[in-house]
Design an enzyme around this catalytic site. Structure first.
Site: not given
Length: 610
Positions: A323, A17
């Site tokens: 998550d 990223d």
């Protein structure tokens, strides 16, 4: 890449990223070393198959049967490390290295961490018959990707990166199972993939399973678990219990996902898992350049516009712990999940090795969990009639960490101050009404101690856990509670706090010696120090008053005894804080500014009339 699994069915993706050419260079070096390391592991049945970990624990080549081969591979690894580290020190890639791979053309002076085009490079094409290791066996596909980032687009943190990764992998390998691991983790058991697939391929229940979650375990836990990072009770009791309801929590790493469930599909009895090569046949005729270009399109900023990505497809956006909420939404679509805790840890990572990082990490977790509880994803509402009540309660045991800070703060502030002023808050010891308080305190303490010991922890490890619960609840959880409320009323936006785990040698030395690291002026440390000093002042002041008070009778002392015990317990928990405030002189002690503020604040609190 070296797991015991057919390489033609294995594709490894590195999602960077940060979009760094240094990371791409390191991956290129690793791909070259893999040609030696993979056959070395499989021929000699090496465990674990992370070279850094293996060589750190096996430093004597004389113990190896073919020590010349061992020495050669180790030298290759050390040379690779040296090249990578020297390049990192320079901070740039030399022209000689850039000319060796077309991928470096993606980087120019306009590329920054938060502003760059999508970058996808297939480093090893698993379809290529010439892409083999030194023993002539096919290598698995290896891909570098950095999704597009632009300042005007929200990138949705880890969830956005994962969703881009799902789309890129579907364009290149399109596997039916996805394993996601954090960047600081390695595979500790080379058979972990095969073991997890057994659940998906079970003839009776396999079609019901959306994902198989392994516990988060770490390779740098101290003997007595200084910062309570092992989560032994949570891993072996609490999360395993959630798995018993078919509602294992998705923890963001160490998880095998059925691709179709992660992509928004609801449960169906026809969900039989196929591990043949039909998934990849659609891309057999495409060239590497064509696959890369197709992958760049799906990893662009604009691709998700006006789609269901981040809502009903992929990881859910808008939450700091994407998550957990993603796992909940999958279960509410009819899928079941498995919590698998094998005797040998499948994956190992790096736990925080300073108190500050540990508290910051818990603050982020707690904030995201409480945010879920206050939104439409609250398990009692979103999961009603979709998952079992026991699973709903199990979720909420974690989602309500933040408000637990309020009663904890009450118990470490109000009872000691009332003790100082001679105000009893509990029934006297001889009263029958004292028995419920005594029962709860003693039974909870004994049960917790036995449970922790049964899960493999030491008694000192249990005591460290009690200390960390106090620290977390009075700092991390309290700040998470305040920040979540502020965000819920629209005064702030969701952020993602990264927890750095690189430390200096002296910090690491103190960690291994189990000396708590306080060397920061973080506001959390001011609160910890103030509460510790407040309880100490109150205890000493109360005892001094009782000793000098000639009119004090036994009944008064008896009425204050519960507060004496409670205050004494808090003082014992905070003994390392007192050492850091007044006795230590290393770099890990409390800064003088923190000590001054804590003394002033505690003194003022003691002077407030009650």
């Amino acid at each position: 890449m070296s797991c015991n699994y057919p390489t033609e069915k294995l594709a490894v993706y590195l999602s960077d990223d940060g979009g760094s050419d240094l990371t791409f260079y390191a991956l290129l070096e690793a791909s070259h070393f893999a040609k030696y390391w993979i056959p070395f592991c499989k021929t000699n049945n090496i465990e674990p198959r992370s070279p850094e970990t293996y060589f750190a624990h096996n430093s004597n080549e004389q113990q190896f049967t073919n020590y010349q081969e061992w020495s050669d591979v180790k030298n290759l690894y050390e040379e690779m490390k040296e090249r990578i580290e020297s390049t990192m020190e320079r901070g740039s890639i030399s022209k000689e290295i850039r000319d060796k791979h077309k991928g470096f053309s993606e980087w120019n002076q306009n590329v920054t961490k938060n502003d760059h085009q999508p970058i996808v490079q297939i480093v090893i094409d698993g379809r290529d018959e010439t892409a083999v290791d030194n023993n002539g066996y096919r290598l698995p596909t290896l891909v570098y990707m950095a999704r597009e980032k632009r300042p005007q687009y929200s990138h949705h943190f880890k969830a956005g990166a994962m969703n881009a990764l799902i789309r890129v992998s579907s364009e290149i390998s399109n596997g039916p199972i996805i394993l996601n691991l954090d960047c600081d983790m390695y595979v500790n058991d080379s058979d972990a993939i095969r073991d997890a697939l057994c659940f998906f391929m079970d003839e009776k229940k396999g079609h019901e399973i959306a994902y198989v979650q392994h516990p988060q375990t770490f390779n740098n836990i101290t003997k007595n678990d200084l910062y309570a990072n092992s989560y032994s009770v949570a891993n072996k009791v609490e999360l395993a219990g959630m798995g018993g309801y078919g509602s294992a929590l998705y923890c963001g790493t160490g998880c095998f996902h059925r691709t179709e469930s992660l992509c928004g599909n609801s449960y169906s009895e026809d969900n039989k898992l196929r591990l043949d090569t039909n998934y990849t046949k659609k891309n057999d005729k495409k060239t590497v350049n064509e696959l890369e270009e197709a992958a760049k399109i799906v990893s662009s900023c604009s691709y998700e516009k006006d789609t269901l990505w981040g809502k009903e497809i992929g990881l859910v956006y808008g939450c700091a712990v994407e998550d957990i909420v993603t796992g909940l939404t999958i279960q509410c679509r009819g899928w079941k999940s498995v919590y698998y805790c094998p005797n040998k840890e499948a994956f190992l990572g790096v736990a925080p090795n300073t108190l500050e990082v540990a508290l910051i990490q818990h603050k982020r977790w707690c904030e995201g969990l409480f945010q879920i509880f206050l939104t439409k994803y609250c398990p009692f509402i979103y999961g009603h009639a979709k998952i079992k009540l026991g699973a709903q309660l199990g979720y909420c045991a974690y989602l309500t960490w933040a408000p637990i800070s309020l009663p904890t703060l009450y118990y470490v502030i109000v009872p000691p101050l009332c003790l100082l002023h001679g105000i009893p808050l509990f029934p006297q010891v001889s009263s029958k009404w004292f028995l419920p308080y005594a029962y709860v305190f003693i039974s909870k303490t004994v049960y917790s101690m036995v449970e922790t010991s049964a899960c493999g922890s030491t008694i000192k490890g249990w005591w460290n856990l009690q200390r960390m619960w106090v620290f977390r609840r009075t700092t991390s959880y309290f700040f998470a509670f305040i920040d979540t409320i502020i965000k819920q009323v629209g005064l702030s936006q969701t952020t993602f706090a990264i927890t750095p785990k690189m430390v200096t040698d002296d910090v690491l030395k103190r960690y291994k010696q189990e000396v708590i690291e306080f060397g920061s002026s973080n506001t959390m440390f001011t609160i910890i120090a103030t509460l510790a000093v407040l309880n100490l002042f109150s205890f000493v002041g109360a005892m001094a008053k009782r000793v000098t008070d000639l009119e004090m009778d036994f009944k008064t002392l008896e009425m204050l005894m519960p507060q004496v015990i409670l205050c004494g317990f808090v003082i014992m928990v905070n003994l390392p804080v007192y050492r850091a405030l007044f006795f230590r002189n290393d770099k890990g002690c409390m800064p003088h500014g923190v000590m001054f503020k804590s003394l002033v604040l505690a003194s003022l609190a003691c002077l407030v009339p009650i």
